[in-house]
Design an enzyme around this catalytic site. Sequence first.
Site, PDB file in Angstrom:
ATOM      1  N   GLY A  61       6.940  -1.773  13.437  1.00  0.00           N
ATOM      2  CA  GLY A  61       5.708  -0.385  13.562  1.00  0.00           C
ATOM      3  C   GLY A  61       4.529  -1.527  13.521  1.00  0.00           C
ATOM      4  N   GLY A 103       3.363  -4.034  14.686  1.00  0.00           N
ATOM      5  CA  GLY A 103       2.355  -4.173  16.512  1.00  0.00           C
ATOM      6  C   GLY A 103       3.332  -5.830  16.823  1.00  0.00           C
ATOM      7  N   SER A 145       7.999  -9.184 -10.638  1.00  0.00           N
ATOM      8  CA  SER A 145       5.941  -9.265 -10.791  1.00  0.00           C
ATOM      9  C   SER A 145       6.153  -7.421 -11.209  1.00  0.00           C
ATOM     10  CB  SER A 145       6.138  -8.856  -8.947  1.00  0.00           C
ATOM     11  OG  SER A 145       7.216  -7.379  -8.093  1.00  0.00           O
ATOM     12  N   LYS A 188       0.660  -3.844  -2.293  1.00  0.00           N
ATOM     13  CA  LYS A 188       0.522  -2.962  -3.088  1.00  0.00           C
ATOM     14  C   LYS A 188      -0.055  -2.258  -3.603  1.00  0.00           C
ATOM     15  CE  LYS A 188       4.260  -6.237  -5.209  1.00  0.00           C
ATOM     16  NZ  LYS A 188       4.653  -7.509  -6.431  1.00  0.00           N
TER      17      LYS A 188
END
Length: 829
Positions: A379, A381, A699, A742
């Site tokens: 979504g 593009g 992470s 994030k």
Amino acid sequence: MAENTEEKKPAAETEPDVSVPGEPFELTILPLQNTTLFPQTVVPLAVGRRRSVSAVEFALSSEEKLIGCITVKTEDVEGNDAKPEDLHSVGTLVTIKRMMRAEDVMQLVVQGVDRFRVIEFTQSEPFLKAKVEILPELTVENQDEVEALKRNVRGLIQEALAMLPQVPPEIRMSVMSQEDPVQLSYFLGSVLDLGEENEQNMLEASTVDDLLTLAHASLAKEVEIMQIRTKIATEAQSEMDKAQRDYVLRQQMKAIQKELGEDDTGERAEAEQLRERLDQADLPEYVRKEAERELRRMEQLPQSAPDFHVIRTYLEYVLELPWKKSSPEKLDLEEARKILDEDHYGLEDVKERILEFLAVVKLRPDSKSPIILFVGPPGVGKTSLGRSIARALGREFERFSLGGMRDEAELRGHRRTYIGAMPGRIIQALRRVGVNNPVMMLDEIDKLGNDYRGDPASALLEILDPQQNNTFRDHYLDLPFDLSKVFFIATANQLAPIAMPLRDRMEIIGLAGYSDQEKLNIAKQYLIPRQVEEKGLSPEKLQITDEAVNVITSRYTREAGVRQLERTVGNIARKVAFKVAIGEEGKFVIGPDELREYLGGPRFYPEQARTDLAPGVATGMAWTEMGGQVLFIEATKLPGSSGLTLTGQLGDVMKESAMAARSYLWAHADELGIKVEDIKENGVHLHVPAGAIPKDGPSAGVTMTSALASLYTGRKVRSDTAMTGEITLSGLVFPVGGVKEKILAAHRAGIRRIIMPAKNEADVDEIPEDVRKDLEIVLANDISDVLDAALEPDSAAPDKKSEEEYAAHAGEGGNSDQGSDRLVAKEES
């Protein structure tokens, strides 16, 4: 022309009522040559003379667009404009239905309205105007005579139609179903050439009896002429010499034999047709040589042979492929930038990369087309960017999806030895677009499969390699085709599933998720207007406030892109359209309070910053396919136990990060003020909430270290701070991926302070300016930098000012476990 414009306005304002017969009014006059118009007939006209053009333009300026058409008595062979005395006194009032200019000529379509009589001419220049009166309706003097004449006219029409087989069926039906004798007569006058005098007499007839008498006499004469012509043609045909008759008979015999399948001329005719197309086609020499060889084989085969149809289909593909045909390119970078800005909001870095590619193509047209891979969440593009690139370049656009494709023959084609063999999707796409330089989008390249039939990803290695694809060989064609001019664009949601050799052949452009402000602007500029138009509404009927869009973004959708946002806006517009359709009036303004009525209760409760963190709790950030996510890592001591217990569906990498964090704190306990006995005598349970969702990635290392350090030291982690980064046993902090997503997720949750690896400093530039200004970003090189920034001072109370400041942005953390609505949180390295 300015003077004419000044004269038009008062005339348009005082347009008379022409519906009352006998009441004089002024009318613009258009002289006609060799043409008589009748009421209720639609006729095309060509107007080219100066005075006639002025008259038409004046009539078009009025609301009714009425003009009077009068036939000229004598043909003006010298081209002079007709004078009033040259015109008949009776004409037809017409309405201009359509006008089109072609060079110096105006093409009109007019419809007759009524008859009128000229009382006197009032103007000669710049065009004719006259005072006229509408003639009364035609009267019937003898009803029986009218009925007899009408039947005779119909009989003559049937005779005429029998001699005119080329007349379309709809016209035959229209004529024969006409019951009104006046309209029937006028129709005949408009379609048949009855002569100017007869047509004018029919127009001037005051009774139905006279009109039908004139129409019957003219039609009888026409039918007589047609009968004579038919007789002459029949006699000429009968006098045809024997050689001509023999020729016709032989042709008929051949046609009969062909229908019966008793000769072989069908194969030869088909082969000749293919040879003619082959001679006219612009083919490379090696292609022409192979095509001629196959054509010679085909000529030796009967039509019933299986190979005959296989070769014919093969040759048709060869002849229809655009071997040398290219579409012209428009490489206007300013226009390309304008198109990209029209179609997409934001994405400035992506647009700059695209424009750089176009600039290279502009400076060196013979260069190989770039091969681009758009990577990003659903979504954002990616597919529409490909369409915009094609529009900016002026090239054809072709898209097909690779999702679920398992057979490499779908790309390379099947060999002709198989029944029903066809070329691959690449060659078929080129045949459809008809040029060899389209923009070709390979959608969902990360979802390719493979099985015993082959690996499509391996077939793409040649297709997407600029050094090899200039001689791409489809298995069906078995001829080299140049794909180097094709602008390939691939799309993917993730990089990990794409094989490294394939990934290495493409220029990767990442499309991150949108911030809330960007989603708001996209909804206002693109999504809401489009949905309002598609649902048959108007901006005056439906308005969705900015506050409502923000609530939809945070509580009714969970995505990095805007696809769900547009679908939700469409749901609102559809419900409003229903209310409008059943008759509700007024403007519908949708604010946050109205959303529950249209969409129901909120579907998501995003994880938010907690106003007070207990010792052992730290705020981390994760990357998912749907964008970023805030998560909390909680640790607690287990007195009398030992070891490390991990829960929350953690992957192996995440478990190893927790072990490394505990080992580092144990090894550096003295430096950090941690009692070693406390570590030895107490086990630790570390939990990551949202236990239904699998999690993995390195992470969370700094977040786990901060949570354990807070637990052992008793110092709280700052509640306004979120962190990300990978750790090592030596205490270094390594960079991670997905930083933009994030940080955007943390900002949405009310976090205003970020700790991240110093080596990720370049990623800060990708964060939208409005978000970046609202954040304090701390860069850390090692774990000591992280703990200094994350932990509150020893024996100090929490910063009340900070608590109050961020409590406005978020309440106590909500339930983030939405079951299957959440995707697996993974690290994008």
